[in-house]
Motif scaffolding. Structure first.
Motif, mmCIF file in Angstrom:
data_model
loop_
_atom_site.group_PDB
_atom_site.id
_atom_site.type_symbol
_atom_site.label_atom_id
_atom_site.label_comp_id
_atom_site.label_asym_id
_atom_site.label_seq_id
_atom_site.Cartn_x
_atom_site.Cartn_y
_atom_site.Cartn_z
ATOM 1 N N ASP B 145 6.581 -13.019 41.180
ATOM 2 C CA ASP B 145 7.635 -13.878 41.735
ATOM 3 C C ASP B 145 7.087 -15.221 42.183
ATOM 4 O O ASP B 145 7.831 -16.198 42.320
ATOM 5 C CB ASP B 145 8.290 -13.199 42.952
ATOM 6 N N LEU B 146 5.776 -15.280 42.459
ATOM 7 C CA LEU B 146 5.182 -16.518 42.975
ATOM 8 C C LEU B 146 5.226 -17.639 41.939
ATOM 9 O O LEU B 146 5.163 -18.808 42.293
ATOM 10 C CB LEU B 146 3.723 -16.266 43.383
ATOM 11 N N ILE B 147 5.339 -17.264 40.662
ATOM 12 C CA ILE B 147 5.307 -18.284 39.615
ATOM 13 C C ILE B 147 6.490 -19.231 39.782
ATOM 14 O O ILE B 147 7.623 -18.809 40.011
ATOM 15 C CB ILE B 147 5.338 -17.623 38.220
ATOM 16 N N GLY B 148 6.165 -20.543 39.683
ATOM 17 C CA GLY B 148 7.207 -21.547 39.861
ATOM 18 C C GLY B 148 7.202 -22.113 41.258
ATOM 19 O O GLY B 148 7.776 -23.161 41.518
ATOM 20 N N THR B 149 6.536 -21.413 42.210
ATOM 21 C CA THR B 149 6.455 -21.940 43.574
ATOM 22 C C THR B 149 5.089 -22.579 43.788
ATOM 23 O O THR B 149 4.218 -22.522 42.924
ATOM 24 C CB THR B 149 6.649 -20.817 44.609
ATOM 25 N N THR B 150 4.913 -23.179 44.960
ATOM 26 C CA THR B 150 3.610 -23.715 45.334
ATOM 27 C C THR B 150 3.037 -22.827 46.429
ATOM 28 O O THR B 150 3.672 -22.615 47.462
ATOM 29 C CB THR B 150 3.745 -25.157 45.839
ATOM 30 N N VAL B 151 1.837 -22.239 46.166
ATOM 31 C CA VAL B 151 1.266 -21.325 47.160
ATOM 32 C C VAL B 151 0.094 -22.000 47.868
ATOM 33 O O VAL B 151 -0.587 -22.847 47.303
ATOM 34 C CB VAL B 151 0.779 -20.012 46.508
ATOM 35 N N THR B 152 -0.108 -21.612 49.137
ATOM 36 C CA THR B 152 -1.299 -22.051 49.864
ATOM 37 C C THR B 152 -2.379 -21.015 49.586
ATOM 38 O O THR B 152 -2.231 -19.848 49.940
ATOM 39 C CB THR B 152 -1.013 -22.122 51.375
ATOM 40 N N PHE B 153 -3.437 -21.448 48.908
ATOM 41 C CA PHE B 153 -4.437 -20.475 48.462
ATOM 42 C C PHE B 153 -5.786 -20.773 49.104
ATOM 43 O O PHE B 153 -6.347 -21.861 48.906
ATOM 44 C CB PHE B 153 -4.544 -20.550 46.930
ATOM 45 N N PRO B 154 -6.315 -19.842 49.892
ATOM 46 C CA PRO B 154 -7.653 -20.049 50.445
ATOM 47 C C PRO B 154 -8.698 -19.617 49.416
ATOM 48 O O PRO B 154 -8.949 -18.422 49.256
ATOM 49 C CB PRO B 154 -7.679 -19.152 51.679
ATOM 50 N N ALA B 155 -9.257 -20.591 48.717
ATOM 51 C CA ALA B 155 -10.253 -20.263 47.695
ATOM 52 C C ALA B 155 -11.604 -20.062 48.356
ATOM 53 O O ALA B 155 -11.977 -20.793 49.272
ATOM 54 C CB ALA B 155 -10.339 -21.386 46.676
ATOM 55 N N LEU B 156 -12.323 -19.009 47.896
ATOM 56 C CA LEU B 156 -13.665 -18.758 48.421
ATOM 57 C C LEU B 156 -14.554 -19.950 48.112
ATOM 58 O O LEU B 156 -14.545 -20.467 46.986
ATOM 59 C CB LEU B 156 -14.259 -17.534 47.734
ATOM 60 N N ALA B 157 -15.336 -20.407 49.115
ATOM 61 C CA ALA B 157 -16.299 -21.461 48.846
ATOM 62 C C ALA B 157 -17.511 -20.840 48.173
ATOM 63 O O ALA B 157 -17.779 -19.649 48.332
ATOM 64 C CB ALA B 157 -16.701 -22.136 50.141
ATOM 65 N N ASN B 158 -18.244 -21.632 47.450
ATOM 66 C CA ASN B 158 -19.472 -21.163 46.822
ATOM 67 C C ASN B 158 -20.442 -20.656 47.883
ATOM 68 O O ASN B 158 -20.457 -21.138 49.011
ATOM 69 C CB ASN B 158 -20.081 -22.340 46.049
#
Lengths: 264, 447
Positions: B145-158
Motif C-alpha cells: 500500500d505504501l507505493i505511490g506515497t512518500t515514506v520517511t525511511f531511516p536508512a542504515l548508515a555505513n
C-alpha cells in the motif's frame, strides 16, 4: 503422685501379635536373638532395656519398617491374628496401615495440621467424601487430645506446633488410619515433663481401642503406662511378664540389676 | 600425679598483658583475615575489569546511526502494471530501490542546503549501508500500500560512518581506508549538523539475522537468540525429567551395590568431561550415525542435554539427600508406598534444590560454545529458523557461537557487535540465575 505407681492390670489374655524365634541381622551383626513375645490385645506393652539392646529393632520388625534398611534381615515368625506378617503375599503398605507407628522425634509433614491427619485415610481410600474425611480428622485429633488446641487453625502448618503438640499430631496421624496396634518408639524422649504426662495419659486412653507397644528408656514411664513389660539385654529377651511382677519381683538377676540401676 | 600436672602448667600470667603465644595466635588470625580480604578484592577486580571492558566495547552496539530521508515511492518505477501483484513487485531488485534512495538523498541534501564538497552521487551513497536498499525493498514488499506515497525511511548508515560517530573511526584512519574517505566524513558531519544523521536505539541488533563481512551495521542476534532459545527448550524438556528420574532411582530405589557405585562414579566423571569431547560424540552419533542435520538446534539441544544431565543429577541427588529421613519414616509409617512417600513428601521438599540445579545447568548450557562448533552451528545463517517443531531441524546459530564468529571477522565494527552479544548473553545468564534464587526462596519450606 507416686512415680512407681503401677497401673491397673486388667488385661485380656488374647494375643494380637505373636513373635516366635525372631532373629534380626544387620549385615553380619546378629542384633536380635530368639525373641518370643505375645503382644496382647488392648494392652500397653513396654519394651525396656539399655541402649543397643534391640528393643527398637524388634519394634520395627512388628510393622516391617526394617524392610527399609537394606542390610537388615529378619528370621523367625511374627504373626498378627494368626497370619504371618512376613509372608511374601503380605504387602507391608497394608500392614503399616494396621500397625501404626509414632517415632522418637516428632516428625509431622511440612503441611497443614489437617493434611497431616488426612494423609493416611486419603492414600488408603478410607473415606468417600470430604465430609467423611473431616469427621475422621476430627475424631483422630480428639483421640489424640489435640482437637481443642488446634480446631481453629487446622490449616496452620503442623511444624509450627510445640513439641508436645507435634507428637500428639503424629499420634493423631497414626490413629487416623484405624490401626489395630500402635507402635511408639520412645515417644516422649524429646518432650518436656508436662507434654510427657499428656502423652502418657493419652496412651492409657488409647488402650481401650487397640494394643499399644511402647519402647522407653524411662522405667518409671514403663511402670506408669504399661500392663506388660519386656526387658531386652544384648539382643536377648531376658524377661517378659506383667509389669508389676517385672518391677517388684523379677525372676532374672539381670532384670533386677537393670531395674535397680546396676547395669544399663 | 598432681605434681606432674602442676609442673606442666606455666606460671600464672597477667590477664591484661597477652603472652607471646596469644600474640602469635592473634597475629596469625589477622594475617589470614587480610589474605581473605585480598582474595576477594582480586576476584572483584577481575569482575570489574571484565564488565568494564565488555560494557565499554559493547554498549555502543545498542546505538545505531541512521540517515533519515523522505523517499517518494514512485508507482511508475515500482509497480508498472499498477495492480500491486506481489509477484510482479518482487521483480524490482534492490538496484531499482537503490536508484530511488540515491535520488532522494541528493534531493534532500540540496533541500537542506548541505554542502556536498563536490562528492559524487556514488560517494554520497557510500555513506549509506549496502543493506539500505534491501531494507527499503523488504518494507515495500511487506506493505505494498505504501507505493505511490512518500515514506520517511531511516536508512542504515555505513559501518564506517556509524563508527565515526561512536569514535571508533577517525579522519586519520579514514585516510588509510579504502572504504571511506575523510571528505565523505566531512559531509557526514555537515549532515549531522543539519539533523539528517541521527543516532537511535538499535533494536535491529536483537532481531536482525547475521550479516556479511561488508555490512556489520545490519548484523544482529535474531537467529542466534532463536537458536539458543530452541536449544534451551530441548535441553529443559529432555534433561529435567531424565535427570530427576535417574536421581530418584539412584537415591531412593536402587540397591547400594558395586554397580550403582560404578554408575555414581561415572556420573561424577561425566560432569568433568571437557565439552569439546561431547561435541565430537554428537558429531559421530547424531550427525554421522543418526543422520540429523548439521547446524540444527535439535542436535545442539541433544548434546547440551548430555552435558547438563550430570549437573542436574548431582544437584537433584544432593537435594534428595538433604530431605530428613524422618519425613520418609513418617510417610512409610502411615502406610504410604515407597512411590507415595517420594512423590508426596520427599520430592516437594527437594524441589527448590532441583530447580536451582536445573537452572544453573541450563545457564551453563546456554553459555557453551565448544560442542556447538563441532556440529556446525558456527555456520553463517541468514534465514530465521521456522517455528517449532520443524524449526528445531532448521539451521540456526547460538549466542556464544555468534560471539565467536564475530570476533573472527576483520572489520572492527564486528568487535563492537561481539561485545554487544556478550552483554546480551550475560543479561540472559543473570536473569536465569536470579530466577533460580527467586524460585529457591519461593519454594523453600522449613521442617
Amino acid at each position: 503422685m507416686n512415680d512407681m505407681r503401677l497401673t491397673e492390670r486388667a488385661v485380656t489374655e488374647k494375643a494380637k501379635m505373636s513373635a516366635r524365634k525372631v532373629q534380626v541381622y544387620y549385615g553380619s551383626n546378629h542384633a536380635l536373638k530368639d525373641v518370643d513375645v505375645d503382644i496382647l490385645d488392648k494392652t500397653v506393652t513396654a519394651f525396656i532395656g539399655p541402649s543397643g539392646c534391640g528393643k527398637s529393632t524388634f519394634l520395627r520388625c512388628l510393622n516391617r519398617m526394617n524392610d527399609t534398611v537394606a542390610s537388615a534381615r529378619v528370621e523367625g515368625k511374627i504373626e498378627m491374628d494368626g497370619h504371618d506378617i512376613y509372608d511374601t503375599r503380605v504387602d507391608p503398605v497394608q500392614l503399616r496401615a494396621k500397625v501404626g507407628m509414632v517415632f522418637q522425634k516428632p516428625n509431622p509433614f511440612p503441611k497443614s495440621i489437617y493434611d497431616n491427619v488426612a494423609y493416611g485415610p486419603k492414600i488408603h481410600g478410607l473415606t468417600r467424601s470430604k465430609a467423611e474425611l473431616d469427621e475422621v480428622v476430627e475424631t483422630s485429633l480428639r483421640k489424640a487430645a489435640l482437637w481443642n488446641e488446634v480446631k481453629d487453625r487446622l490449616n496452620a502448618p503442623g511444624t509450627g506446633l510445640s513439641g508436645g503438640q507435634q507428637q500428639r499430631l503424629c499420634i493423631a496421624r497414626a490413629v487416623a488410619t484405624g490401626p489395630e496396634v500402635l507402635l511408639m518408639d520412645e515417644p516422649c524422649s524429646a518432650l518436656d515433663p508436662i507434654a510427657t504426662a499428656q502423652v502418657e495419659e493419652l496412651i492409657d486412653e488409647l488402650r481401650s481401642q487397640f494394643s499399644v507397644v511402647i519402647v522407653t528408656h524411662s522405667m518409671q514411664q514403663a511402670a506408669r503406662v504399661s500392663q506388660r513389660t519386656a526387658f531386652f539385654h544384648l539382643g536377648y529377651l531376658v524377661e517378659y511378664g506383667e509389669t508389676g511382677t517385672i518391677f517388684t519381683n523379677p525372676s532374672d538377676p539381670r532384670t533386677e540389676s537393670y531395674i535397680t540401676g546396676r547395669i544399663g | 600425679m598432681t605434681d606432674v600436672i602442676a609442673g606442666a602448667v606455666p606460671a600464672a600470667k597477667s590477664l591484661i598483658e597477652p603472652d607471646a603465644r596469644t600474640r602469635a595466635r592473634n597475629a596469625a588470625e589477622r594475617r589470614f583475615r587480610m589474605m581473605g580480604i585480598a582474595a576477594i578484592l582480586i576476584g572483584l577486580l577481575a569482575l570489574v575489569t571484565l564488565l568494564a571492558s565488555v560494557l565499554g566495547n559493547g554498549l555502543s552496539a545498542f546505538r545505531q546511526t541512521y540517515i533519515e530521508m523522505a523517499i517518494p515511492l514512485d508507482a511508475a518505477v515500482l509497480d508498472k502494471a499498477g495492480d500491486r501483484d506481489p509477484e510482479k513487485l518482487a521483480k524490482v531488485t534492490t538496484l531499482g530501490y537503490g536508484k530511488l534512495i540515491e535520488a532522494s538523498l541528493e534531493q534532500m541534501l540540496a533541500d537542506r542546503g548541505v554542502d556536498t564538497k563536490g562528492q559524487t552521487a556514488k560517494q554520497l551513497m557510500g555513506l549509506l549501508s549496502k543493506e539500505a536498499a534491501s531494507d527499503l525493498r523488504q518494507m515495500v514488499l511487506a506493505k505494498p500500500d505504501l507505493i505511490g506515497t512518500t515514506v520517511t525511511f531511516p536508512a542504515l548508515a555505513n559501518g564506517r560512518v556509524d563508527g565515526f560517530f561512536k569514535g571508533r573511526v577517525t579522519m586519520e584512519s579514514a585516510a588509510r581506508d579504502s572504504n571511506i574517505s575523510p571528505e565523505q566524513l566531512e559531509v557526514a558531519v555537515l549532515m549531522k549538523e543539519a539533523g539528517v544523521i541521527k543516532t537511535s536505539v538499535n533494536w535491529a541488533f536483537l532481531t536482525n539475522p547475521d550479516a556479511s563481512e561488508l555490512r556489520p551495521e545490519s548484523a544482529g542476534l535474531g537467529v542466534a537468540i532463536l537458536g539458543s532459545a530452541y536449544m534451551m527448550v530441548i535441553v529443559l524438556v529432555l534433561s529435567l525429567p531424565i535427570g530427576v528420574a535417574a536421581s530418584i532411582y539412584l537415591e531412593e530405589l536402587a540397591p547400594k551395590n558395586r554397580w550403582t557405585d560404578i554408575i555414581e562414579i561415572n556420573i561424577a566423571n561425566l560432569a568433568a568431561v571437557p565439552s569439546i569431547v561431547f561435541g565430537i560424540l554428537a558429531l559421530a552419533l547424531f550427525i554421522n550415525f543418526l543422520g540429523l542435520p548439521q547446524s540444527a538446534p535439535v542436535v545442539g539441544g541433544l548434546v547440551l542435554t548430555l552435558m547438563t544431565l550430570p549437573t542436574i543429577i548431582i544437584a537433584t541427588r544432593a537435594s534428595l539427600k538433604a530431605v530428613p529421613p524422618s519425613i520418609r519414616d513418617a510417610a512409610l509409617g502411615v502406610g504410604a508406598s515407597k512411590m507415595q512417600s517420594i512423590f508426596h513428601h520427599v520430592l516437594p521438599l527437594a524441589m527448590p534444590g532441583i530447580l536451582t540445579g536445573t537452572i544453573l545447568g541450563l545457564a551453563r548450557a546456554l553459555g557453551e560454545s565448544a560442542p556447538l562448533l563441532l556440529i556446525g552451528m558456527v555456520a553463517f545463517v541468514k534465514d530465521y529458523p521456522s517455528s517449532p517443531p520443524e524449526g528445531f531441524f532448521d539451521p540456526a546459530s547460538a549466542l556464544p557461537v555468534q560471539v565467536y564468529s564475530w570476533t573472527q571477522r576483520a572489520d572492527p565494527a564486528f568487535a563492537e557487535r561481539a561485545s554487544g552479544a556478550i552483554i546480551v548473553l550475560l543479561v540472559f545468564l543473570m536473569t536465569m540465575n536470579a530466577l533460580a534464587i527467586v524460585l529457591r526462596r519461593r519454594f523453600e519450606r522449613r521442617w
